[in-house]
Write an enzyme that holds these catalytic residues in place. Structure first.
Site, PDB file in Angstrom:
ATOM      1  N   TYR A  72      -7.501  16.676  12.645  1.00 44.61           N
ATOM      2  CA  TYR A  72      -6.423  15.686  12.789  1.00 44.61           C
ATOM      3  C   TYR A  72      -7.006  14.308  13.086  1.00 44.61           C
ATOM      4  O   TYR A  72      -6.601  13.307  12.510  1.00 44.61           O
ATOM      5  CB  TYR A  72      -5.461  16.101  13.905  1.00 44.61           C
ATOM      6  CG  TYR A  72      -4.241  15.214  13.970  1.00 44.61           C
ATOM      7  CD1 TYR A  72      -3.066  15.571  13.292  1.00 44.61           C
ATOM      8  CD2 TYR A  72      -4.250  14.018  14.680  1.00 44.61           C
ATOM      9  CE1 TYR A  72      -1.954  14.762  13.328  1.00 44.61           C
ATOM     10  CE2 TYR A  72      -3.138  13.191  14.717  1.00 44.61           C
ATOM     11  CZ  TYR A  72      -1.987  13.570  14.042  1.00 44.61           C
ATOM     12  OH  TYR A  72      -0.880  12.762  14.072  1.00 44.61           O
ATOM     13  N   PHE A 124       2.979  -7.364  -8.097  1.00 48.89           N
ATOM     14  CA  PHE A 124       3.383  -6.050  -8.619  1.00 48.89           C
ATOM     15  C   PHE A 124       4.773  -5.714  -8.069  1.00 48.89           C
ATOM     16  O   PHE A 124       5.159  -6.216  -7.012  1.00 48.89           O
ATOM     17  CB  PHE A 124       2.348  -5.006  -8.171  1.00 48.89           C
ATOM     18  CG  PHE A 124       2.631  -3.635  -8.694  1.00 48.89           C
ATOM     19  CD1 PHE A 124       2.482  -3.347 -10.029  1.00 48.89           C
ATOM     20  CD2 PHE A 124       3.048  -2.629  -7.837  1.00 48.89           C
ATOM     21  CE1 PHE A 124       2.748  -2.066 -10.509  1.00 48.89           C
ATOM     22  CE2 PHE A 124       3.319  -1.349  -8.310  1.00 48.89           C
ATOM     23  CZ  PHE A 124       3.168  -1.071  -9.645  1.00 48.89           C
ATOM     24  N   ASP A 125       5.535  -4.868  -8.763  1.00 52.46           N
ATOM     25  CA  ASP A 125       6.939  -4.701  -8.362  1.00 52.46           C
ATOM     26  C   ASP A 125       7.136  -4.141  -6.943  1.00 52.46           C
ATOM     27  O   ASP A 125       8.012  -4.608  -6.221  1.00 52.46           O
ATOM     28  CB  ASP A 125       7.784  -3.953  -9.411  1.00 52.46           C
ATOM     29  CG  ASP A 125       7.188  -2.633  -9.841  1.00 52.46           C
ATOM     30  OD1 ASP A 125       6.182  -2.205  -9.243  1.00 52.46           O
ATOM     31  OD2 ASP A 125       7.729  -2.011 -10.763  1.00 52.46           O
ATOM     32  N   ASP A 214      -4.676  -7.601  -3.868  1.00 47.87           N
ATOM     33  CA  ASP A 214      -4.028  -6.358  -4.286  1.00 47.87           C
ATOM     34  C   ASP A 214      -4.986  -5.769  -5.321  1.00 47.87           C
ATOM     35  O   ASP A 214      -5.067  -6.241  -6.452  1.00 47.87           O
ATOM     36  CB  ASP A 214      -2.648  -6.669  -4.871  1.00 47.87           C
ATOM     37  CG  ASP A 214      -1.903  -5.415  -5.300  1.00 47.87           C
ATOM     38  OD1 ASP A 214      -2.504  -4.326  -5.268  1.00 47.87           O
ATOM     39  OD2 ASP A 214      -0.721  -5.531  -5.674  1.00 47.87           O
ATOM     40  N   ALA A 216      -5.740  -2.674  -6.877  1.00 46.46           N
ATOM     41  CA  ALA A 216      -5.622  -1.391  -7.584  1.00 46.46           C
ATOM     42  C   ALA A 216      -6.645  -1.237  -8.711  1.00 46.46           C
ATOM     43  O   ALA A 216      -7.191  -0.162  -8.918  1.00 46.46           O
ATOM     44  CB  ALA A 216      -4.201  -1.237  -8.132  1.00 46.46           C
ATOM     45  N   LYS A 257      -5.296   4.302  -9.121  1.00 48.46           N
ATOM     46  CA  LYS A 257      -5.813   3.624 -10.303  1.00 48.46           C
ATOM     47  C   LYS A 257      -7.344   3.728 -10.295  1.00 48.46           C
ATOM     48  O   LYS A 257      -7.883   4.743 -10.691  1.00 48.46           O
ATOM     49  CB  LYS A 257      -5.355   2.159 -10.320  1.00 48.46           C
ATOM     50  CG  LYS A 257      -3.914   1.948 -10.782  1.00 48.46           C
ATOM     51  CD  LYS A 257      -2.896   2.460  -9.826  1.00 48.46           C
ATOM     52  CE  LYS A 257      -1.500   1.998 -10.143  1.00 48.46           C
ATOM     53  NZ  LYS A 257      -0.899   1.228  -9.061  1.00 48.46           N
ATOM     54  N   HIS A 449      15.174   0.833 -13.568  1.00 49.34           N
ATOM     55  CA  HIS A 449      14.531   1.441 -14.744  1.00 49.34           C
ATOM     56  C   HIS A 449      14.230   2.924 -14.572  1.00 49.34           C
ATOM     57  O   HIS A 449      14.219   3.665 -15.538  1.00 49.34           O
ATOM     58  CB  HIS A 449      13.260   0.676 -15.125  1.00 49.34           C
ATOM     59  CG  HIS A 449      12.217   0.629 -14.055  1.00 49.34           C
ATOM     60  ND1 HIS A 449      12.381  -0.090 -12.894  1.00 49.34           N
ATOM     61  CD2 HIS A 449      10.997   1.218 -13.958  1.00 49.34           C
ATOM     62  CE1 HIS A 449      11.304   0.048 -12.146  1.00 49.34           C
ATOM     63  NE2 HIS A 449      10.454   0.843 -12.766  1.00 49.34           N
TER      64      HIS A 449
HETATM   65  C1  LIG Z   1       0.196   0.717  -8.513  1.00 49.58           C
HETATM   66  C2  LIG Z   1       0.106  -0.583  -7.869  1.00 49.58           C
HETATM   67  C3  LIG Z   1       0.625  -0.800  -6.582  1.00 49.58           C
HETATM   68  C4  LIG Z   1       1.373   0.269  -5.809  1.00 49.58           C
HETATM   69  O1  LIG Z   1       0.607   1.385  -5.628  1.00 49.58           O
HETATM   70  P1  LIG Z   1       1.215   2.885  -5.567  1.00 49.58           P
HETATM   71  O2  LIG Z   1       0.004   3.702  -5.318  1.00 49.58           O
HETATM   72  O3  LIG Z   1       1.879   3.153  -6.858  1.00 49.58           O
HETATM   73  O4  LIG Z   1       2.167   2.916  -4.420  1.00 49.58           O
HETATM   74  C5  LIG Z   1       0.479  -2.054  -6.046  1.00 49.58           C
HETATM   75  N1  LIG Z   1      -0.121  -3.048  -6.725  1.00 49.58           N
HETATM   76  C6  LIG Z   1      -0.627  -2.873  -7.949  1.00 49.58           C
HETATM   77  C7  LIG Z   1      -1.294  -4.010  -8.662  1.00 49.58           C
HETATM   78  C8  LIG Z   1      -0.521  -1.651  -8.573  1.00 49.58           C
HETATM   79  O5  LIG Z   1      -0.997  -1.476  -9.814  1.00 49.58           O
END
Ligand SMILES: *Cc1c(COP(=O)(O)O)cnc(C)c1O
Length: 457
Positions: A72, A124-125, A214, A216, A257, A449
């Site tokens: 843990y 990102f959304d 950010d 990813a 990613k 969507h």
């Molecule tokens: C996928 C993504 C996120 C969110 O990540 P999740 O793992 O899907 O929650 C944030 N920013 C970017 C640029 C992304 O491609």
């Protein structure tokens, strides 16, 4: 004769996939209300709905799973992950989270408050969602060139320094940090140059602001810097990544990613105050600080995946596959966001289905046609995804209307890409006959969507 290019891996385990008939797909899609998110995956032949969490782990990653420490508190898996992240990024403080949006939730709970403005190159959304849900503003500072899909420039994901200066000059007191998304997902997987990262850092320093990446697809971004930006050809991906992160104060990461795991994420920073501020929210939302919503075995796989995917050969195989699909589409004259990005090809639907009015959602119509043609599932990144204006409730037709074909990492071969290209060509060849699109019969108030229900006009 020069040897042709081939993948930097061989296949050890396979998963069967199945074709279907057009009649079956007609019925299935009708049952799914013409929304491919509603299709059971078994009804899909080649699945390009996303590259998130859909990659194939390596034998090393699977071996790492067996060595997971499920303690843990203080698991060795956490320390392995933390050490790997610190080595790759230079960030000392690490908080694991179950995925990228959870990292945003934890960090933004500390950093973002009502009335704030977060400038960024195409948020990102989910990032935008986490800013707007806190009654703050996601302020777009992407270069204007990103909107011209046919313009061929190497770093179309950049932040515009003038736009950043302008927002800081006017609202500096409301800006908690500057956000740079690498690669710029929303603009088509387009990279950000090292030069641009340096410029953003310099402006941030002048205003005494911090910079958050950010991250990813940071490894894909580093690949593009190596292959497109002067002065980086002889540097390793790891050296380039290290320099990129030297211009940031911290990062959020969706490990689904570029770390090639099916689930996972983290926050990393060089600042103790950010770590101290965020850690309570990790405990509250994700779990204790040394697992943050992840299993020990998953942290092991994540650490190994990060290490593997910051090696040139792995990235070269991936990005060349995306480019390969782009070349095939070039042969058929099918317009997409140029140049080919890091993780996907984005078809410019309004340039293909010129007879479908925007009110009938050309990109969604193209998504439907491609599925019916060959059982290939793409994803609309267009007018449906854009949702309605929160004030006027009108559809937002101001942006691009794209069909995204996201390519999972290490999953499909170029034979699959050939099927995708020819299926699209067949739709493209009959584009003049496609004069009607789809209309909405039911939609959620936001993020419509995923669940929207449609019918053919
Ligand atoms: C996928 C993504 C996120 C969110 O990540 P999740 O793992 O899907 O929650 C944030 N920013 C970017 C640029 C992304 O491609």
């Amino acid at each position: 004769m020069e040897l042709p290019f081939a993948e930097s891996w061989k296949i050890k385990m396979v998963e069967p996939i199945h074709k279907s008939t057009r009649e079956q797909r007609e019925q299935w899609l009708k049952d799914a209300h013409y929304n491919v998110f509603q299709l059971p995956a078994v009804q899909v032949y080649i699945d390009l709905i996303t590259d998130s969490g859909t990659g194939a782990m390596s034998d090393r990653q699977w071996a790492g799973m067996m060595l997971g420490d499920e303690s843990y508190a203080g698991a060795t898996s956490f320390f392995k992950l933390k050490d790997t992240i610190t080595r790759l990024t230079g960030f000392e403080y690490v908080i694991p989270t179950h995925q990228g949006r959870a990292a945003e939730n934890v960090l933004f709970s500390y950093l973002v408050h009502e009335g704030d403005i977060v400038p960024g190159n195409s948020h990102f959304d989910t990032t935008k969602g986490h800013i707007e849900a806190r009654h703050a503003t996601a302020w777009d500072i992407t270069v204007d060139e990103a909107r011209d899909t046919q313009l061929e420039i190497p770093f179309k994901g950049n932040a515009d320094p003038r736009k950043l200066e302008a927002v800081l000059a006017e609202h500096a007191d409301r800006v908690p940090f500057i956000l740079v998304t690498i690669t710029n997902n929303t603009a088509g997987g387009q990279p950000v140059s090292m030069q641009n990262l340096r410029e953003v850092r310099a402006i941030a320093d002048r205003y005494g602001k911090r910079v958050l990446f950010d991250s990813a697809r940071f490894a894909e971004n580093a690949y593009f810097i190596k292959t497109r930006e002067a002065g980086y050809a002889d540097k390793t991906i790891k050296e380039i990544a290290r320099e990129m992160f030297s211009y940031a104060d911290g990062m959020t990461m969706s490990a689904k990613k570029d770390a090639i795991v099916n689930m996972g994420g983290f926050i990393a920073t060089r600042h103790r105050d950010w770590y101290e501020g965020a850690k309570g929210f990790c405990v509250q939302y994700e779990g204790y600080l040394t697992y943050g919503g992840m299993n020990g075995r998953d942290m092991n796989a994540l650490a190994i995946g990060l290490n593997e995917n910051t090696e040139f050969d792995n990235l070269d195989t991936r990005i060349r596959q995306v480019a390969y699909l782009g070349h095939r589409l070039d042969e058929f004259g099918i317009p997409y966001q140029r140049p080919a990005g890091g993780h996907a090809i984005f078809i410019d639907a309004t340039k293909v289905l010129t007879h479908v009015p925007k009110e009938e959602f050309p990109a969604q119509t193209l998504t439907v046609e491609l599925y019916l043609e060959a059982g290939i599932r793409g994803c609309e990144i267009g007018y449906i995804l854009a949702d309605r204006d929160p004030v006027t409730r009108e559809n937002r037709f101001g942006g691009l209307d794209l069909l995204r074909l996201a390519i999972p990492r290490r999953v499909y071969t170029n034979n699959h890409m050939d099927v995708v290209a020819v299926a699209l060509k067949n739709v493209f060849d009959r584009r003049e006959q496609i004069t009607h699109g789809v209309r909405i019969t039911w939609e959620a108030p936001i993020m419509r969507h995923f669940t929207v229900q449609l019918e053919r006009v």
